[in-house]
Design a protein around this motif. Sequence first.
Motif, PDB file in Angstrom:
ATOM      1  N   GLY A 293       0.801  -1.215   0.000  1.00 46.50           N
ATOM      2  CA  GLY A 293       0.000   0.000   0.000  1.00 46.50           C
ATOM      3  C   GLY A 293       0.835   1.266   0.000  1.00 46.50           C
ATOM      4  N   PRO A 294       0.185   2.417   0.243  1.00 46.29           N
ATOM      5  CA  PRO A 294       0.868   3.708   0.143  1.00 46.29           C
ATOM      6  C   PRO A 294       1.472   4.200   1.447  1.00 46.29           C
ATOM      7  CG  PRO A 294      -1.473   4.082   0.407  1.00 46.29           C
ATOM      8  CD  PRO A 294      -1.284   2.570   0.403  1.00 46.29           C
ATOM      9  N   GLY A 295       1.435   3.402   2.499  1.00 47.37           N
ATOM     10  CA  GLY A 295       1.794   3.887   3.832  1.00 47.37           C
ATOM     11  C   GLY A 295       3.262   4.131   4.059  1.00 47.37           C
ATOM     12  N   GLY A 296       3.549   4.677   5.249  1.00 46.66           N
ATOM     13  CA  GLY A 296       4.905   5.001   5.647  1.00 46.66           C
ATOM     14  C   GLY A 296       5.535   3.913   6.500  1.00 46.66           C
ATOM     15  N   HIS A 297       6.680   4.243   7.087  1.00 43.59           N
ATOM     16  CA  HIS A 297       7.503   3.252   7.778  1.00 43.59           C
ATOM     17  C   HIS A 297       6.818   2.652   9.001  1.00 43.59           C
ATOM     18  CE1 HIS A 297      11.312   1.261   8.480  1.00 43.59           C
ATOM     19  NE2 HIS A 297      11.309   1.654   9.731  1.00 43.59           N
ATOM     20  N   SER A 298       5.946   3.400   9.634  1.00 44.39           N
ATOM     21  CA  SER A 298       5.289   2.926  10.854  1.00 44.39           C
ATOM     22  C   SER A 298       3.852   2.477  10.618  1.00 44.39           C
ATOM     23  CB  SER A 298       5.317   4.035  11.919  1.00 44.39           C
ATOM     24  OG  SER A 298       6.640   4.408  12.221  1.00 44.39           O
ATOM     25  N   ASP A 299       3.464   2.304   9.355  1.00 38.16           N
ATOM     26  CA  ASP A 299       2.053   2.069   9.030  1.00 38.16           C
ATOM     27  C   ASP A 299       1.710   0.631   8.665  1.00 38.16           C
ATOM     28  OD1 ASP A 299       1.666   4.790   9.369  1.00 38.16           O
ATOM     29  OD2 ASP A 299       1.927   5.237   7.231  1.00 38.16           O
ATOM     30  N   TYR A 300       2.679  -0.265   8.622  1.00 36.41           N
ATOM     31  CA  TYR A 300       2.436  -1.593   8.057  1.00 36.41           C
ATOM     32  C   TYR A 300       1.372  -2.388   8.800  1.00 36.41           C
ATOM     33  CZ  TYR A 300       6.558  -0.870   5.172  1.00 36.41           C
ATOM     34  OH  TYR A 300       7.458  -0.377   4.252  1.00 36.41           O
ATOM     35  N   LEU A 301       1.243  -2.188  10.102  1.00 33.58           N
ATOM     36  CA  LEU A 301       0.295  -2.976  10.885  1.00 33.58           C
ATOM     37  C   LEU A 301      -0.915  -2.156  11.337  1.00 33.58           C
ATOM     38  CD1 LEU A 301       2.809  -5.043  13.052  1.00 33.58           C
ATOM     39  CD2 LEU A 301       1.644  -5.728  10.945  1.00 33.58           C
ATOM     40  N   LYS A 302      -1.134  -1.028  10.698  1.00 35.53           N
ATOM     41  CA  LYS A 302      -2.301  -0.223  11.060  1.00 35.53           C
ATOM     42  C   LYS A 302      -3.567  -0.848  10.493  1.00 35.53           C
ATOM     43  CE  LYS A 302      -0.274   4.332  11.794  1.00 35.53           C
ATOM     44  NZ  LYS A 302      -0.245   5.762  11.365  1.00 35.53           N
ATOM     45  N   PRO A 303      -4.652  -0.854  11.285  1.00 36.35           N
ATOM     46  CA  PRO A 303      -5.922  -1.417  10.803  1.00 36.35           C
ATOM     47  C   PRO A 303      -6.369  -0.747   9.514  1.00 36.35           C
ATOM     48  CG  PRO A 303      -6.022  -1.036  13.168  1.00 36.35           C
ATOM     49  CD  PRO A 303      -4.740  -0.401  12.691  1.00 36.35           C
ATOM     50  N   GLY A 304      -6.910  -1.536   8.604  1.00 38.30           N
ATOM     51  CA  GLY A 304      -7.445  -1.012   7.355  1.00 38.30           C
ATOM     52  C   GLY A 304      -6.428  -0.831   6.246  1.00 38.30           C
ATOM     53  N   THR A 305      -5.163  -1.166   6.499  1.00 39.66           N
ATOM     54  CA  THR A 305      -4.139  -0.963   5.480  1.00 39.66           C
ATOM     55  C   THR A 305      -3.988  -2.198   4.601  1.00 39.66           C
ATOM     56  OG1 THR A 305      -2.405  -1.691   7.011  1.00 39.66           O
ATOM     57  CG2 THR A 305      -2.835   0.677   6.870  1.00 39.66           C
ATOM     58  N   GLU A 306      -3.543  -1.964   3.371  1.00 41.03           N
ATOM     59  CA  GLU A 306      -3.284  -3.066   2.451  1.00 41.03           C
ATOM     60  C   GLU A 306      -2.134  -3.934   2.955  1.00 41.03           C
ATOM     61  OE1 GLU A 306      -3.048  -3.716  -2.382  1.00 41.03           O
ATOM     62  OE2 GLU A 306      -2.318  -1.819  -1.532  1.00 41.03           O
ATOM     63  N   SER A 307      -1.175  -3.297   3.619  1.00 36.28           N
ATOM     64  CA  SER A 307      -0.038  -4.059   4.136  1.00 36.28           C
ATOM     65  C   SER A 307      -0.466  -5.049   5.214  1.00 36.28           C
ATOM     66  CB  SER A 307       1.027  -3.097   4.696  1.00 36.28           C
ATOM     67  OG  SER A 307       0.458  -2.188   5.620  1.00 36.28           O
ATOM     68  N   LEU A 308      -1.355  -4.627   6.108  1.00 36.17           N
ATOM     69  CA  LEU A 308      -1.836  -5.546   7.144  1.00 36.17           C
ATOM     70  C   LEU A 308      -2.594  -6.703   6.518  1.00 36.17           C
ATOM     71  CD1 LEU A 308      -2.237  -6.313  10.094  1.00 36.17           C
ATOM     72  CD2 LEU A 308      -4.228  -4.777  10.158  1.00 36.17           C
ATOM     73  N   ASP A 309      -3.383  -6.414   5.504  1.00 37.42           N
ATOM     74  CA  ASP A 309      -4.114  -7.479   4.823  1.00 37.42           C
ATOM     75  C   ASP A 309      -3.153  -8.451   4.145  1.00 37.42           C
ATOM     76  OD1 ASP A 309      -6.747  -8.537   3.943  1.00 37.42           O
ATOM     77  OD2 ASP A 309      -5.968  -8.079   1.961  1.00 37.42           O
ATOM     78  N   SER A 310      -2.110  -7.928   3.515  1.00 33.12           N
ATOM     79  CA  SER A 310      -1.141  -8.788   2.837  1.00 33.12           C
ATOM     80  C   SER A 310      -0.392  -9.669   3.826  1.00 33.12           C
ATOM     81  CB  SER A 310      -0.138  -7.938   2.047  1.00 33.12           C
ATOM     82  OG  SER A 310      -0.746  -7.290   0.957  1.00 33.12           O
ATOM     83  N   LEU A 311       0.022  -9.096   4.947  1.00 32.45           N
ATOM     84  CA  LEU A 311       0.755  -9.862   5.954  1.00 32.45           C
ATOM     85  C   LEU A 311      -0.133 -10.948   6.561  1.00 32.45           C
ATOM     86  CD1 LEU A 311       2.709  -6.914   7.594  1.00 32.45           C
ATOM     87  CD2 LEU A 311       3.702  -8.798   6.265  1.00 32.45           C
ATOM     88  N   THR A 312      -1.402 -10.633   6.733  1.00 35.64           N
ATOM     89  CA  THR A 312      -2.347 -11.635   7.229  1.00 35.64           C
ATOM     90  C   THR A 312      -2.456 -12.812   6.258  1.00 35.64           C
ATOM     91  OG1 THR A 312      -3.637  -9.993   8.454  1.00 35.64           O
ATOM     92  CG2 THR A 312      -4.766 -12.020   7.854  1.00 35.64           C
ATOM     93  N   ARG A 313      -2.524 -12.531   4.978  1.00 38.55           N
ATOM     94  CA  ARG A 313      -2.606 -13.597   3.974  1.00 38.55           C
ATOM     95  C   ARG A 313      -1.349 -14.446   3.963  1.00 38.55           C
ATOM     96  NH1 ARG A 313      -6.484 -12.059  -0.540  1.00 38.55           N
ATOM     97  NH2 ARG A 313      -7.406 -10.097   0.170  1.00 38.55           N
ATOM     98  N   ILE A 314      -0.199 -13.801   4.157  1.00 42.84           N
ATOM     99  CA  ILE A 314       1.062 -14.553   4.205  1.00 42.84           C
ATOM    100  C   ILE A 314       1.026 -15.544   5.370  1.00 42.84           C
ATOM    101  CG2 ILE A 314       3.535 -14.347   4.715  1.00 42.84           C
ATOM    102  CD1 ILE A 314       3.471 -11.710   3.080  1.00 42.84           C
ATOM    103  N   VAL A 315       0.588 -15.063   6.536  1.00 45.08           N
ATOM    104  CA  VAL A 315       0.526 -15.920   7.719  1.00 45.08           C
ATOM    105  C   VAL A 315      -0.440 -17.082   7.505  1.00 45.08           C
ATOM    106  CG1 VAL A 315      -0.197 -16.009  10.136  1.00 45.08           C
ATOM    107  CG2 VAL A 315       1.213 -14.097   9.318  1.00 45.08           C
ATOM    108  N   LEU A 316      -1.558 -16.806   6.876  1.00 42.38           N
ATOM    109  CA  LEU A 316      -2.587 -17.835   6.702  1.00 42.38           C
ATOM    110  C   LEU A 316      -2.327 -18.734   5.501  1.00 42.38           C
ATOM    111  CD1 LEU A 316      -5.814 -15.796   7.560  1.00 42.38           C
ATOM    112  CD2 LEU A 316      -4.403 -17.230   9.054  1.00 42.38           C
ATOM    113  N   GLY A 317      -1.310 -18.398   4.714  1.00 46.44           N
ATOM    114  CA  GLY A 317      -0.960 -19.242   3.577  1.00 46.44           C
ATOM    115  C   GLY A 317      -1.802 -19.035   2.350  1.00 46.44           C
TER     116      GLY A 317
END
Length: 329
Positions: A293-317
Amino acid sequence: MPRPEGRPEGRSAGRPRGRLRRTLLAGLVAAAVVLPVSAAASPDVPAPAPAAFSEQSAPRAKYAANRANLAEAARMAQEAGRTGRAAKLRAMEADGTAQFLAFDGRGKGRAVEVLGDLETADRVTVLIPGSDTTLDTYQRFRTGALALQQHLRAEHAGSAVVAWLGYDTPGTVSTTVLTTDRADAAAAELTSFLTHLGQDTLPDTRLSLLCHSYGSVVCARTGTGPKVSDVALFGSPGTGADSAADLPTGARVWAGRGGSDWIAHVPHVRLGGIGFGTDPVDPAFGARPFRAGPGGHSDYLKPGTESLDSLTRIVLGTAMPITPEVPRA
């Protein structure tokens, strides 16, 4: 921070200019790694020695002993006039329900907290923080871990997250933040932890490592063992390795970076042990790219972000690597 310039054109770079360039690159690495996490290193703080456990100690026994240790550390800090640290420790107690596999309140401190039910989870994520994460900044780290756990639980009930502040992170302004020395020591700690974590979880539990900023340097040096299926590097300044194939893991290696992350401007060089080399999001590194997503260095695990969604998918396979964009000539 301006983007570092490319090689000089139109004239030859002499030796003085070469030395200047190396100095500037080292300075850029230093500034970029520490810029957004400015917090003074905490001097030594009185606290009890960490609780001791046997190899057979169950997680719940560790939780109870570490809660008692945490409460005593808060009392000792208060009596020593360290009211700020005492308040932060009391906040970590979480009304007597916190689940710490490890806790050390001395100095800048260490803490390994479990969010979720470790003994029944079949998806366990270990979150590795970057520079300047201490007990004094722990709540910032925990907020991201909690957001990840909540997002995972919404998709898969059998999920747990381990917030692993199990090493002495580099200080804000120090030579250690520019080298792999601190990461080498941390990797030995993390390898041991993963071995014991595998013994505390179900036989078929899937483990993942999510590694932020300098934490990606730690993960890149960690022998993960067979239970770790995925390693995700995000906000990484580099790993010190030339490629994903050089990492001591058989897990899938992922890399992503937010569109506004200042760490994109870190020079991906390694000069005399300074710097971390190849950019993990460079296709040449060989990691699986994920959308951050478009976020900054401290935004990867913020709710509603594309990065959090992507990391969740990685964990769940369920994640699929994206096709990386080819840089324009």
